[in-house]
Design a protein around this motif. Structure first.
Motif, PDB file in Angstrom:
ATOM      1  N   GLU A  43      26.574  78.522  10.732  1.00 14.75           N
ATOM      2  CA  GLU A  43      26.630  79.431   9.585  1.00 14.75           C
ATOM      3  C   GLU A  43      28.066  79.685   9.135  1.00 14.75           C
ATOM      4  OE1 GLU A  43      24.461  82.845  10.960  1.00 14.75           O
ATOM      5  OE2 GLU A  43      22.529  81.825  10.763  1.00 14.75           O
ATOM      6  N   GLN A  44      28.986  79.803  10.074  1.00 12.73           N
ATOM      7  CA  GLN A  44      30.383  80.104   9.755  1.00 12.73           C
ATOM      8  C   GLN A  44      31.146  78.894   9.229  1.00 12.73           C
ATOM      9  OE1 GLN A  44      31.968  81.552  13.457  1.00 12.73           O
ATOM     10  NE2 GLN A  44      30.771  83.435  13.396  1.00 12.73           N
ATOM     11  N   GLU A  45      30.869  77.731   9.792  1.00 11.52           N
ATOM     12  CA  GLU A  45      31.692  76.546   9.533  1.00 11.52           C
ATOM     13  C   GLU A  45      31.058  75.508   8.609  1.00 11.52           C
ATOM     14  OE1 GLU A  45      34.818  76.083  10.526  1.00 11.52           O
ATOM     15  OE2 GLU A  45      34.936  77.914  11.705  1.00 11.52           O
ATOM     16  N   SER A  46      29.764  75.599   8.350  1.00  8.76           N
ATOM     17  CA  SER A  46      29.044  74.628   7.516  1.00  8.76           C
ATOM     18  C   SER A  46      29.405  73.186   7.887  1.00  8.76           C
ATOM     19  CB  SER A  46      29.316  74.867   6.040  1.00  8.76           C
ATOM     20  OG  SER A  46      28.886  76.153   5.665  1.00  8.76           O
ATOM     21  N   PRO A  47      29.070  72.763   9.108  1.00  2.00           N
ATOM     22  CA  PRO A  47      29.421  71.393   9.512  1.00  2.00           C
ATOM     23  C   PRO A  47      28.653  70.356   8.690  1.00  2.00           C
ATOM     24  CG  PRO A  47      27.919  72.367  11.084  1.00  2.00           C
ATOM     25  CD  PRO A  47      28.288  73.456  10.119  1.00  2.00           C
ATOM     26  N   ASN A  48      29.179  69.141   8.700  1.00  2.00           N
ATOM     27  CA  ASN A  48      28.527  68.037   8.007  1.00  2.00           C
ATOM     28  C   ASN A  48      27.426  67.403   8.844  1.00  2.00           C
ATOM     29  OD1 ASN A  48      31.674  67.975   7.244  1.00  2.00           O
ATOM     30  ND2 ASN A  48      30.395  67.592   5.464  1.00  2.00           N
ATOM     31  N   LEU A  49      27.462  67.665  10.157  1.00  2.00           N
ATOM     32  CA  LEU A  49      26.492  67.098  11.095  1.00  2.00           C
ATOM     33  C   LEU A  49      26.450  67.973  12.339  1.00  2.00           C
ATOM     34  CD1 LEU A  49      24.664  64.655  12.056  1.00  2.00           C
ATOM     35  CD2 LEU A  49      26.763  63.691  13.021  1.00  2.00           C
ATOM     36  N   VAL A  50      25.250  68.096  12.938  1.00  2.00           N
ATOM     37  CA  VAL A  50      25.099  68.799  14.211  1.00  2.00           C
ATOM     38  C   VAL A  50      24.520  67.825  15.224  1.00  2.00           C
ATOM     39  CG1 VAL A  50      23.917  70.660  15.447  1.00  2.00           C
ATOM     40  CG2 VAL A  50      24.759  71.052  13.123  1.00  2.00           C
ATOM     41  N   LEU A  51      25.163  67.742  16.393  1.00  2.00           N
ATOM     42  CA  LEU A  51      24.648  66.996  17.538  1.00  2.00           C
ATOM     43  C   LEU A  51      24.112  68.042  18.502  1.00  2.00           C
ATOM     44  CD1 LEU A  51      27.573  64.450  17.981  1.00  2.00           C
ATOM     45  CD2 LEU A  51      25.427  64.139  16.731  1.00  2.00           C
ATOM     46  N   LEU A  52      22.802  68.030  18.746  1.00  2.00           N
ATOM     47  CA  LEU A  52      22.133  69.140  19.411  1.00  2.00           C
ATOM     48  C   LEU A  52      21.365  68.714  20.655  1.00  2.00           C
ATOM     49  CD1 LEU A  52      21.112  72.151  19.245  1.00  2.00           C
ATOM     50  CD2 LEU A  52      19.249  71.262  17.828  1.00  2.00           C
ATOM     51  N   ASP A  53      21.690  69.340  21.777  1.00  2.00           N
ATOM     52  CA  ASP A  53      20.913  69.164  23.005  1.00  2.00           C
ATOM     53  C   ASP A  53      19.682  70.067  22.909  1.00  2.00           C
ATOM     54  OD1 ASP A  53      20.135  68.435  25.567  1.00  2.00           O
ATOM     55  OD2 ASP A  53      21.566  69.756  26.563  1.00  2.00           O
ATOM     56  N   LEU A  54      18.624  69.718  23.611  1.00  2.00           N
ATOM     57  CA  LEU A  54      17.420  70.547  23.599  1.00  2.00           C
ATOM     58  C   LEU A  54      17.431  71.624  24.665  1.00  2.00           C
ATOM     59  CD1 LEU A  54      14.514  68.014  22.950  1.00  2.00           C
ATOM     60  CD2 LEU A  54      15.692  69.501  21.320  1.00  2.00           C
ATOM     61  N   TYR A  55      18.009  71.330  25.807  1.00  2.00           N
ATOM     62  CA  TYR A  55      17.980  72.263  26.928  1.00  2.00           C
ATOM     63  C   TYR A  55      19.297  73.020  27.003  1.00  2.00           C
ATOM     64  CZ  TYR A  55      13.897  69.517  27.861  1.00  2.00           C
ATOM     65  OH  TYR A  55      12.684  68.891  27.721  1.00  2.00           O
ATOM     66  N   LEU A  56      19.301  74.187  26.382  1.00  2.00           N
ATOM     67  CA  LEU A  56      20.509  74.995  26.253  1.00  2.00           C
ATOM     68  C   LEU A  56      20.281  76.395  26.784  1.00  2.00           C
ATOM     69  CD1 LEU A  56      21.274  74.086  22.540  1.00  2.00           C
ATOM     70  CD2 LEU A  56      22.629  73.370  24.512  1.00  2.00           C
ATOM     71  N   PRO A  57      21.349  77.054  27.237  1.00  2.00           N
ATOM     72  CA  PRO A  57      21.224  78.470  27.602  1.00  2.00           C
ATOM     73  C   PRO A  57      21.082  79.341  26.346  1.00  2.00           C
ATOM     74  CG  PRO A  57      23.375  77.578  28.289  1.00  2.00           C
ATOM     75  CD  PRO A  57      22.643  76.503  27.560  1.00  2.00           C
ATOM     76  N   ARG A  58      20.558  80.512  26.537  1.00  2.00           N
ATOM     77  CA  ARG A  58      20.419  81.567  25.529  1.00  2.00           C
ATOM     78  C   ARG A  58      19.441  81.255  24.403  1.00  2.00           C
ATOM     79  NH1 ARG A  58      26.119  83.887  23.933  1.00  2.00           N
ATOM     80  NH2 ARG A  58      24.757  84.958  22.484  1.00  2.00           N
ATOM     81  N   LEU A  59      19.374  80.049  23.928  1.00  2.00           N
ATOM     82  CA  LEU A  59      18.413  79.681  22.886  1.00  2.00           C
ATOM     83  C   LEU A  59      18.220  78.169  22.946  1.00  2.00           C
ATOM     84  CD1 LEU A  59      16.772  80.907  20.499  1.00  2.00           C
ATOM     85  CD2 LEU A  59      18.645  80.205  19.023  1.00  2.00           C
TER      86      LEU A  59
END
Length: 111
Positions: A43-59
């Motif tokens: 939300e703050q940085e508006s990246p051009n791409l997100v690389l996302l792991d599925l198993y994360l802490p907190r959410l």
């Protein structure tokens, strides 16, 4: 201006490898080690791409996908899931929730 890639993963070895490769390729990298921080940075940085792991802490990653899809600021950001899960259900669900691709760990840095 450099394209920004947000890496959301709690495995520091993976994060370091991705940062090294992306920085060398001319990208600016941002990192988050948990799902909530990943959403904040998207939300703050508006990246051009997100690389996302599925198993994360907190959410968990699937919840990050849902929230990003529901937010006008992040709904159009491409997301690639990078995860150790080879489960077909996770792959299908991730793509249905808005991920653009799904890559399983371990993967080659060139990949």
């Amino acid at each position: 201006m450099k394209a920004k890639v947000l890496i959301v993963d709690d495995d520091q070895d993976i994060v370091t490898m991705l940062q090294d490769r992306l920085d060398a390729g001319g990208y600016k990298t941002l990192t988050a080690s948990d799902g909530l921080r990943g959403i904040e940075l998207s939300e703050q940085e508006s990246p051009n791409l997100v690389l996302l792991d599925l198993y994360l802490p907190r959410l968990k990653g699937m919840d990050v996908l849902k929230r990003m899809a529901q937010n006008k600021q992040s709904e159009d950001i491409p997301i690639i899931i990078l995860t150790g899960s080879v489960d077909e259900v996770n792959r299908v669900l991730g793509l249905e929730l808005g991920a653009d691709d799904y890559i399983t760990k371990p993967f080659s840095p060139k990949e």
